[in-house]
Design a protein around this motif. Structure first.
Motif, short mmCIF file in Angstrom:
data_model
loop_
_atom_site.label_atom_id
_atom_site.label_comp_id
_atom_site.label_asym_id
_atom_site.label_seq_id
_atom_site.Cartn_x
_atom_site.Cartn_y
_atom_site.Cartn_z
N GLY A 269 -12.27 -0.67 14.09
CA GLY A 269 -13.07 -1.84 14.40
C GLY A 269 -12.35 -3.16 14.21
N ILE A 270 -11.14 -3.13 13.70
CA ILE A 270 -10.39 -4.37 13.43
C ILE A 270 -9.63 -4.79 14.69
N ALA A 271 -9.75 -6.07 15.04
CA ALA A 271 -9.07 -6.58 16.24
C ALA A 271 -7.56 -6.34 16.14
N ALA A 272 -6.95 -5.97 17.26
CA ALA A 272 -5.53 -5.61 17.27
C ALA A 272 -4.65 -6.76 16.82
N HIS A 273 -4.94 -7.98 17.27
CA HIS A 273 -4.07 -9.11 16.92
C HIS A 273 -4.13 -9.42 15.43
N ILE A 274 -5.30 -9.21 14.81
CA ILE A 274 -5.41 -9.44 13.36
C ILE A 274 -4.57 -8.42 12.61
N HIS A 275 -4.66 -7.16 13.04
CA HIS A 275 -3.87 -6.11 12.39
C HIS A 275 -2.38 -6.37 12.51
N ILE A 276 -1.92 -6.74 13.72
CA ILE A 276 -0.49 -6.96 13.95
C ILE A 276 0.00 -8.18 13.17
N LEU A 277 -0.80 -9.24 13.14
CA LEU A 277 -0.41 -10.43 12.38
C LEU A 277 -0.26 -10.11 10.90
N LEU A 278 -1.22 -9.34 10.35
CA LEU A 278 -1.14 -8.99 8.93
C LEU A 278 0.03 -8.06 8.66
N ALA A 279 0.32 -7.16 9.60
CA ALA A 279 1.48 -6.28 9.44
C ALA A 279 2.77 -7.08 9.40
N ASN A 280 2.85 -8.15 10.19
CA ASN A 280 4.03 -9.00 10.19
C ASN A 280 4.10 -9.86 8.94
N LEU A 281 2.95 -10.27 8.43
CA LEU A 281 2.94 -11.04 7.18
C LEU A 281 3.49 -10.20 6.04
N TYR A 282 3.22 -8.89 6.07
CA TYR A 282 3.78 -7.99 5.06
C TYR A 282 5.31 -8.02 5.09
N LEU A 283 5.88 -8.19 6.30
CA LEU A 283 7.33 -8.25 6.42
C LEU A 283 7.90 -9.60 5.99
N LEU A 284 7.13 -10.66 6.20
CA LEU A 284 7.64 -12.01 6.03
C LEU A 284 7.35 -12.62 4.66
N VAL A 285 6.13 -12.44 4.18
CA VAL A 285 5.70 -13.18 2.99
C VAL A 285 6.37 -12.69 1.70
N PRO A 286 6.36 -11.39 1.38
CA PRO A 286 7.00 -10.96 0.12
C PRO A 286 8.47 -11.38 -0.01
N PRO A 287 9.31 -11.21 1.04
CA PRO A 287 10.71 -11.66 0.90
C PRO A 287 10.84 -13.15 0.64
N MET A 288 9.89 -13.95 1.13
CA MET A 288 9.95 -15.39 0.88
C MET A 288 9.45 -15.74 -0.52
N ILE A 289 8.38 -15.04 -0.95
CA ILE A 289 7.73 -15.39 -2.21
C ILE A 289 8.47 -14.83 -3.43
N ASN A 290 9.08 -13.65 -3.29
CA ASN A 290 9.71 -13.01 -4.45
C ASN A 290 10.75 -13.89 -5.16
N PRO A 291 11.68 -14.53 -4.43
CA PRO A 291 12.64 -15.41 -5.13
C PRO A 291 11.95 -16.58 -5.83
N ILE A 292 10.86 -17.07 -5.22
CA ILE A 292 10.13 -18.18 -5.84
C ILE A 292 9.47 -17.72 -7.13
N ILE A 293 8.81 -16.55 -7.08
CA ILE A 293 8.12 -16.03 -8.25
C ILE A 293 9.09 -15.82 -9.41
N TYR A 294 10.19 -15.12 -9.12
CA TYR A 294 11.15 -14.84 -10.20
C TYR A 294 11.93 -16.08 -10.60
N GLY A 295 12.13 -17.00 -9.65
CA GLY A 295 12.80 -18.24 -10.00
C GLY A 295 11.97 -19.09 -10.94
N VAL A 296 10.65 -19.09 -10.74
CA VAL A 296 9.76 -19.88 -11.58
C VAL A 296 9.53 -19.20 -12.93
N LYS A 297 9.34 -17.88 -12.91
CA LYS A 297 8.94 -17.17 -14.14
C LYS A 297 10.11 -16.76 -15.02
N THR A 298 11.32 -16.72 -14.50
CA THR A 298 12.48 -16.28 -15.29
C THR A 298 13.35 -17.48 -15.59
#
Length: 323
Positions: A269-298
């Protein structure tokens, strides 16, 4: 852009259609894709550079962080350049072998990523629950061996996926409504009996995520039990603070991964474009956020990165020898 419209699909070719329903907005979608990808590359390359140069950072925690950065770069690079070619030039065709190869590398990297998060949880457990034996239990050599074992596990679990698909016949309509060769998206292109391939894909996901999340949960259960035994509230806060970066990374990583994997199988029941966008965010967001998270917390890493950034910004700075 019509001059670059490559759409013919030969007998051994698939067409990646990008984000279905949003084809007219591909150029605009490519802008945040490009920015996030560049930021993630810069952040992760900086971590790899600083950790390799600084002798004081040659410790198990920073070796794990370097492994995480390497998988972040590899995972996004497997997919994003091809997605940008689709958005910019409509270069949509990809050979079947190229598609299966992309799938294998992407899923292997994702499985390896999960192993690194488990090892990080174990690292936190030893550091908090058995600090006196930390150096003997988790040496750099042992971390490297755990990483190698994780890579072997990932390859052995993922390799059957493209091999099973390679034996299936594919339909005349070979348009994949996705920006990359996601396993279930390719399975749906087959005209043969896909029961084995579908089942193996689901079992692989459940084994990797289920087992790894269980081990992470066990590690944090033992950590919480050890923390609750401490009498000082300050000690509670200090111990738990060392885990916050890892917890944030896990939430950012596992949540969209599980959503994407399960939506392809059960989320009709989920619209295809929403699913594909979220699948791409999984590829893009963690690699961008991880250095920031560890840079701030370590703090140790943050200080070293700050020194290198200051040196690069200083006029006349010609070398980057560590202090």
């Amino acid at each position: 852009m019509s001059a670059f419209n490559h759409t013919p699909s030969g007998p051994s070719t698939f067409i990646l259609n990008g984000i279905p329903g949003l084809e007219a907005a591909h150029i605009w979608i490519s802008i945040p894709f490009s920015i996030i990808y560049i930021i993630s590359l810069l952040g992760n390359v900086m971590i790899l550079f600083v950790v390799s140069k600084e002798q004081t950072l040659h410790k198990p925690m920073f070796l794990l962080l370097s492994m995480l950065a390497l998988t972040d770069i590899s995972g996004s690079t497997c997919v994003v350049p091809k997605a940008l070619c689709i958005f910019w030039f409509s270069f949509k065709d990809i050979t079947v072998d190229g598609c299966l190869t992309q799938m294998f590398f992407f899923n292997t990297i994702a499985a390896m990523y999960s192993v690194i998060l488990v090892t990080m949880a174990f690292n936190r457990y030893v550091a908090i629950c058995d600090p006196l034996r930390y150096v003997t239990i988790l040496s750099n050599a042992r971390i490297a061996k755990l990483g190698l074992l994780g890579l072997i596990r990932a390859v052995l679990l993922i390799l059957p996926q493209p091999l099973l698909l390679r034996m299936l016949p594919f339909c005349a309509n070979r348009v994949i409504p996705h920006t990359y060769c996601e396993h279930m998206a390719v399975v749906k292109m087959s005209c043969g009996d896909t029961t084995v391939s579908r089942t193996y894909g689901l079992v692989t996901t459940l084994v990797i995520i289920g087992l790894d999340l269980t081990l992470i949960g066990l590690s944090y259960g033992l950590i919480i039990r050890a923390v609750l035994r401490l009498s000082s509230k300050k000690a509670h806060k200090k111990a738990l603070n060392t885990c916050t970066a890892h917890i944030c990374v896990m939430l950012v990583t596992y949540s969209p991964y599980l959503f994407s994997a399960l939506t392809h199988r059960f989320g009709q029941g989920i619209a295809a474009h929403i699913h594909i966008l979220l699948a791409n965010l999984y590829l893009l967001v963690p690699p961008m956020i991880n250095p920031i998270i560890y840079g701030v917390k370590t703090k140790e890493l943050r200080d070293k990165v700050g020194k290198y950034i200051c040196r690069m910004g200083s006029p006349g700075a010609t070398d980057f020898k560590p202090v």
